[in-house]
Design a protein around this motif. Structure first.
Motif, PDB file in Angstrom:
ATOM      1  N   THR A  25       0.856  -1.190   0.000  1.00  0.00           N
ATOM      2  CA  THR A  25       0.000   0.000   0.000  1.00  0.00           C
ATOM      3  C   THR A  25       0.891   1.238   0.000  1.00  0.00           C
ATOM      4  N   VAL A  26       0.397   2.301  -0.603  1.00  0.00           N
ATOM      5  CA  VAL A  26       1.189   3.535  -0.681  1.00  0.00           C
ATOM      6  C   VAL A  26       1.156   4.246   0.666  1.00  0.00           C
ATOM      7  N   ARG A  27       2.340   4.406   1.269  1.00  0.00           N
ATOM      8  CA  ARG A  27       2.453   5.076   2.577  1.00  0.00           C
ATOM      9  C   ARG A  27       2.420   6.586   2.423  1.00  0.00           C
ATOM     10  N   ASN A  28       1.951   7.239   3.486  1.00  0.00           N
ATOM     11  CA  ASN A  28       1.861   8.707   3.459  1.00  0.00           C
ATOM     12  C   ASN A  28       3.196   9.401   3.701  1.00  0.00           C
ATOM     13  N   VAL A  71      -1.923   7.903  -1.773  1.00  0.00           N
ATOM     14  CA  VAL A  71      -1.777   7.261  -0.454  1.00  0.00           C
ATOM     15  C   VAL A  71      -2.948   6.301  -0.210  1.00  0.00           C
ATOM     16  N   GLY A  72      -2.616   5.095   0.225  1.00  0.00           N
ATOM     17  CA  GLY A  72      -3.635   4.095   0.519  1.00  0.00           C
ATOM     18  C   GLY A  72      -3.937   3.176  -0.655  1.00  0.00           C
ATOM     19  N   MET A 127      -6.033  -1.681   6.688  1.00  0.00           N
ATOM     20  CA  MET A 127      -5.343  -0.655   5.896  1.00  0.00           C
ATOM     21  C   MET A 127      -5.252   0.652   6.649  1.00  0.00           C
ATOM     22  N   SER A 128      -4.134   1.350   6.465  1.00  0.00           N
ATOM     23  CA  SER A 128      -4.052   2.690   7.027  1.00  0.00           C
ATOM     24  C   SER A 128      -3.020   3.484   6.237  1.00  0.00           C
ATOM     25  N   PRO A 129      -3.149   4.828   6.236  1.00  0.00           N
ATOM     26  CA  PRO A 129      -2.271   5.654   5.392  1.00  0.00           C
ATOM     27  C   PRO A 129      -0.793   5.534   5.779  1.00  0.00           C
ATOM     28  N   ASP A 130      -0.524   5.118   7.006  1.00  0.00           N
ATOM     29  CA  ASP A 130       0.888   4.975   7.378  1.00  0.00           C
ATOM     30  C   ASP A 130       1.377   3.535   7.293  1.00  0.00           C
ATOM     31  N   SER A 131       0.607   2.679   6.637  1.00  0.00           N
ATOM     32  CA  SER A 131       1.123   1.324   6.430  1.00  0.00           C
ATOM     33  C   SER A 131       1.610   1.169   4.996  1.00  0.00           C
ATOM     34  N   GLY A 132       2.671   0.380   4.836  1.00  0.00           N
ATOM     35  CA  GLY A 132       3.250   0.171   3.518  1.00  0.00           C
ATOM     36  C   GLY A 132       3.009  -1.248   3.032  1.00  0.00           C
ATOM     37  N   GLY A 133       2.582  -2.108   3.959  1.00  0.00           N
ATOM     38  CA  GLY A 133       2.354  -3.488   3.552  1.00  0.00           C
ATOM     39  C   GLY A 133       1.393  -4.201   4.474  1.00  0.00           C
ATOM     40  N   ILE A 134       0.652  -5.129   3.904  1.00  0.00           N
ATOM     41  CA  ILE A 134      -0.303  -5.927   4.660  1.00  0.00           C
ATOM     42  C   ILE A 134      -0.017  -7.382   4.331  1.00  0.00           C
TER      43      ILE A 134
END
Lengths: 139, 80, 139, 80
Positions: A35-38, A88-89, C22-29
């Motif tokens: 996922t794209v980080r902020n 982002v996201g 999911m969250s804007p400060d995550s880069g991977g799940i």
């Protein structure tokens, strides 16, 4: 022993990726979703752009998948990568692996994302408030 | 011979175009191509590293290139 | 540091599980999805039944999640487990972990499913053509 | 004192019910409870292992049980 590889600009669909890897003889699926980080190193990220050398990228992902089938008893391998502008996201990559037993699914999934980041010709540009940068280009 | 080269990522910025062509003697290798490009575009040398792909495969320095090959410059990848 | 734990008889929803972590400060799940296999040790499986000591199971999963947050820099942890009758291809468990970096997500997800299988009071009965068995009950 | 016991998985089959009750002297421990149950239901001893949970926590053998506790028999788990 089936592989599905896609690289395109459309949003990736998690459910259909998982539906594709499921099979009656699998007991576990491991899925990695990028996922794209902020932020990167504390700097606010506005958006990313991904570019792929598509033919070669598919070729390299195929090699990774072949290696996976040699190394682990897995059933299906799926790699979808998105290109173009992502905010982002949003989701640049989905990797999903099904296997009879979870160990193989976890290890293969991890191997695929680690190797993809090293060998597959796809490039990411980060856009900040004060500029932009091709990731990993410079020492 | 004239070799057309595909450029991606930062290589596109360095070349100022997504394809460039270089003139090389027949029988030139990947190493010759790199030397020629670095001469014309010195910023290539500032990259962390870069590879040449020939016909969608990473190429060794000693590989001989022909006009029929699809040649690409692969700066450090960052997908995923 | 958020945890979502659910144990119920309704079909599990993959997309809503992933949306939650999911969250804007995550880069991977990393997501682990258990699926009902059509065979165990070569014997055809007709269906499974899962039973949980629900209050204690949630308690034990909470402990696992607390340990995860101590051990890895992860952002959200989700564990959904289904009970009741499940047929081949259905999903008994979904585990999803988001993190800034993928290493933590992979390791934590793996730890959760491994530990859940050891400590959480949930039981599985396998139904074959010629009988049924509580898994792991006997030596 | 009378202790009500919740049974799950194969323990339910062994007891023939999802709850059973046993009569124990006041101050009895988890170990006493197990001995009493194994006496009444010898098949318990054939399990790979089993635990006693008291108030939703796995209980040590030395833990004292009271009538107010929620007690459960936990045969080998197999979730996931």
């Amino acid at each position: 022993m089936q592989t599905q590889i896609e690289i395109h600009t459309e949003p990736l669909n998690i459910q259909s990726c998982i539906d594709w890897v499921m099979s009656p003889d699998s007991g576990g699926i491991d899925v990695f979703i990028g996922t794209v980080r902020n932020a990167t190193k504390g700097k606010r990220v506005l958006k990313l752009e991904f570019e792929a050398y598509k033919k070669m990228a598919i070729n390299e992902i195929n090699k990774i998948s072949e290696q996976v089938f040699k190394q682990w008893p897995v059933q299906k391998v799926l790699v979808h990568h998105r290109t173009g502008t992502l905010h982002v996201g949003e989701i640049p990559v989905i990797i999903a692996v099904s296997a009879a037993h979870r160990d193989a699914a976890f290890e293969a999934c991890r191997y695929i994302i680690d190797t993809l980041k090293q060998t597959v010709p796809i490039w990411k540009k980060e856009f900040f408030e004060d500029g932009e940068i091709w990731v990993a280009a410079h020492p | 011979m004239e070799i057309n080269i595909l450029a991606f990522g930062i290589a596109k910025d360095i070349f100022g175009a997504s394809t460039v062509s270089v003139e090389l003697p027949a029988g030139s290798s990947t190493a010759h191509l790199k030397a020629s490009l670095e001469d014309k575009y010195p910023k290539l040398k500032q990259l962390a590293s870069y590879m040449v792909a020939v016909n969608n495969e990473y190429a060794e320095d000693c590989l001989t290139i022909t006009e029929r090959d699809e040649v690409a410059i692969i700066p450090p990848v960052s997908g995923g």
